[in-house]
Design a protein around this motif. Structure first.
Motif, PDB file in Angstrom:
ATOM      1  N   LEU A 208       0.831  -1.203   0.000  1.00 45.16           N
ATOM      2  CA  LEU A 208       0.000   0.000   0.000  1.00 45.16           C
ATOM      3  C   LEU A 208       0.867   1.255   0.000  1.00 45.16           C
ATOM      4  O   LEU A 208       0.529   2.258  -0.646  1.00 45.16           O
ATOM      5  N   PHE A 213      -0.844   4.555  -1.398  1.00 38.57           N
ATOM      6  CA  PHE A 213      -2.089   4.631  -0.639  1.00 38.57           C
ATOM      7  C   PHE A 213      -1.853   4.982   0.824  1.00 38.57           C
ATOM      8  O   PHE A 213      -2.793   5.346   1.534  1.00 38.57           O
ATOM      9  N   ALA A 233      -7.800   1.509  -2.665  1.00 36.25           N
ATOM     10  CA  ALA A 233      -7.083   0.732  -3.672  1.00 36.25           C
ATOM     11  C   ALA A 233      -8.058  -0.041  -4.548  1.00 36.25           C
ATOM     12  O   ALA A 233      -7.900  -0.097  -5.782  1.00 36.25           O
ATOM     13  N   LEU A 253      -3.341  -6.126  -6.288  1.00 34.75           N
ATOM     14  CA  LEU A 253      -2.264  -5.551  -5.489  1.00 34.75           C
ATOM     15  C   LEU A 253      -0.924  -6.217  -5.784  1.00 34.75           C
ATOM     16  O   LEU A 253       0.133  -5.590  -5.654  1.00 34.75           O
TER      17      LEU A 253
END
Length: 514
Positions: A208, A213, A233, A253
């Motif tokens: 992240l 993020f 996300a 991811l």
């Protein structure tokens, strides 16, 4: 004193004569194999064959500095004169009058090449068919460069040539964020294995952070705050935003940062190209991975609509063409493959399938024939001398409106009776054509002052056996069907989409040379 003055005047005359004769069209002939030869020639013709760079240290430094920043602009520094310009770093930052004509020309060619790619991108969209003229920016770039050959002006030119749209700026900003991340000391890709959504999932926290993020790897947020970041996300990756690390979220991811960077690099250059198209004409952009279209007049968004694109087994082709006619109450002439593979087995089981589906059978001459007089059992894919046509009505697969544009794939935009499928987030159900959620709005735009036709259709609704009505578009509209896994919302927010056709090698498209 008079003798000294005379000598100085003579020397000035000799220098002036040398300057006037410094460069000629004949000297340029030996470089006519350069891809930008014609525009380089026009550039110097406009300058009266005088040099642009020799003896102008500040301009040289400005251009070299801009070229050196190419990477942060999603361009490739080595593309401009194939690394020749990098030879001026750091030992030699200026040209001298003793430098060759070739060096002067290489500076000019590099400048024209660089500024043109800032304007229109360094890669052309990968199109299976291109029926539209490509943006030709070189003449305007040459003129703009002439007007900016002053100290400090090259930086201004670089700013002015880039698109001002939010989508472009957001894509470039995110690209640089990931670029800096990858260039940072200690960078390494990370794979998330655990589906935990708390601070014990170190791989999640790091990913992240790498994707921007969160602000820190050592995230001490509560589980609720972490879930909020996961939802952000998921939104960016066009997923269900619920904060749960299910397989789809983990897959998104776990795409390497390096791949996301390449996707963004391609998108930044694509957005330059689309901006150049928007400057030339109103245009409709259909993006397959995002399954939507955006209709622009300049930078003004006129219409946005979801679409249903082709299944992976029957993909929608990329193309560029012009919508030239609107067909109200269209027939659906079923493609031969669909007729033999999907309809024929049902017809063999029960011939009433044709009647129930409002289908007609046409012979080779285009005449409607009685299906009960045909030996359907004897027919197959290799022996099928008929065309099956679905007549007009509420159940017609093309709905009430069809939008035609020339292309070799026999695809088009059209209405559909199956509106419920537009609510799906993965809208890939067609045989290749594009079903439009807002066909009436698009028809209104294309028909311009002839809106009575579409208004009449709307008032009448479905009519069985109504003969098709062909109406020429009052505003023929360029349409570009693209395949970009990075696209933007109507507000300019960047989104990543699934590579539904497994075509990520589009990133390696050939260099765009206007």
């Amino acid at each position: 004193m008079k003798k000294v003055l005379a000598c100085l005047l003579m020397l000035w005359g000799l220098l002036s004569e040398a300057k006037a004769q410094w460069f000629t069209a004949e000297k340029l002939e030996s470089y006519k194999d350069w891809p930008r030869y014609s525009v380089v020639k026009q550039f110097y013709e406009a300058r009266g064959w005088q040099p642009a760079w020799i003896g102008r240290d500040s301009l040289q430094k400005e251009l070299l500095t801009l070229l050196h920043k190419s990477g942060s602009l999603a361009l490739n520094e080595g593309d401009y004169q194939q690394g020749f310009m990098s030879g001026f770093y750091p030992e030699r930052l200026t040209l001298r009058t003793v430098d060759s004509t070739e060096t002067e020309l290489r500076f000019t060619d590099a400048a024209l090449h660089f500024f043109s790619e800032l304007k229109v991108g360094n890669k052309s969209p990968s199109l299976g068919y291109n029926g539209l003229p490509s943006p030709n920016v070189f003449p305007s770039i040459a003129s703009a460069l002439q007007a900016h050959l002053l100290p400090g002006e090259l930086y201004s030119l670089a700013d002015d040539l880039q698109p001002q749209a939010k989508a472009y700026k957001n894509a470039l900003q995110l690209y640089n964020r990931l670029l800096q991340t990858m260039q940072a000391k200690g960078f390494g890709e990370v794979k998330i294995v655990s589906s935990k959504t708390d601070s014990t999932n170190k791989a999640l926290l790091r990913k992240l952070y790498l994707l921007g993020f969160t602000d820190s790897v050592e995230n001490r947020s509560t589980s609720n705050e972490l879930q909020k970041r996961i939802k952000e996300a998921q939104t960016v990756f066009d997923l269900l935003s619920d904060g749960i690390l299910r397989s789809t979220t983990l897959s998104a991811l776990n795409v390497p940062v390096s791949q996301r960077l390449e996707e963004l690099k391609a998108a930044v250059n694509l957005f330059r190209w689309t901006a150049a198209m928007k400057e030339a004409t109103p245009v409709l952009f259909v993006n397959i991975p995002s399954a939507n279209f955006l209709l622009y007049d300049g930078e003004k968004l006129l219409l946005e609509s979801r679409v249903i694109a082709g299944k992976p087994s029957t993909p929608t082709p990329t193309l560029a063409s012009t919508i030239n006619e609107v067909i109200l109450y269209p027939y659906w002439n079923v493609p031969n493959k669909i007729a033999t593979r999907e309809l024929l087995p049902s017809i063999k089981k029960n011939i009433r399938f044709l009647e129930l589906g409002n289908f007609q059978v046409l012979n080779k001459k285009g005449r409607v024939v009685n299906p009960y007089n045909i030996n359907w059992r004897s027919l197959n894919a290799a022996n099928f001398p008929y065309v099956i046509r679905q007549s007009t009505g509420c159940d017609n697969a093309l709905g009430l409106v069809k939008f035609n544009f020339p292309n070799p794939f026999t695809v088009y935009l059209h209405d559909t009776p199956g509106k419920i499928l537009f609510s799906s987030s993965r809208r890939f159900y067609s045989h290749g054509c594009m079903r439009v959620e807002k066909p009436e709005e698009l028809a209104h735009y294309l028909l311009g002052g002839n809106r009575i036709a579409i208004d009449t259709l709307t008032a009448k609704g479905c009519i069985n056996q109504q003969a098709p009505v062909v109406v020429k578009a009052e505003k023929p509209l360029p349409v570009v069907v693209l395949y970009s896994t990075v696209w933007h919302t109507a507000e300019g927010t960047i989104r990543f989409y699934n590579d539904v056709y497994n075509k990520l090698n589009f990133i390696k498209a050939t260099a765009y040379d206007p």
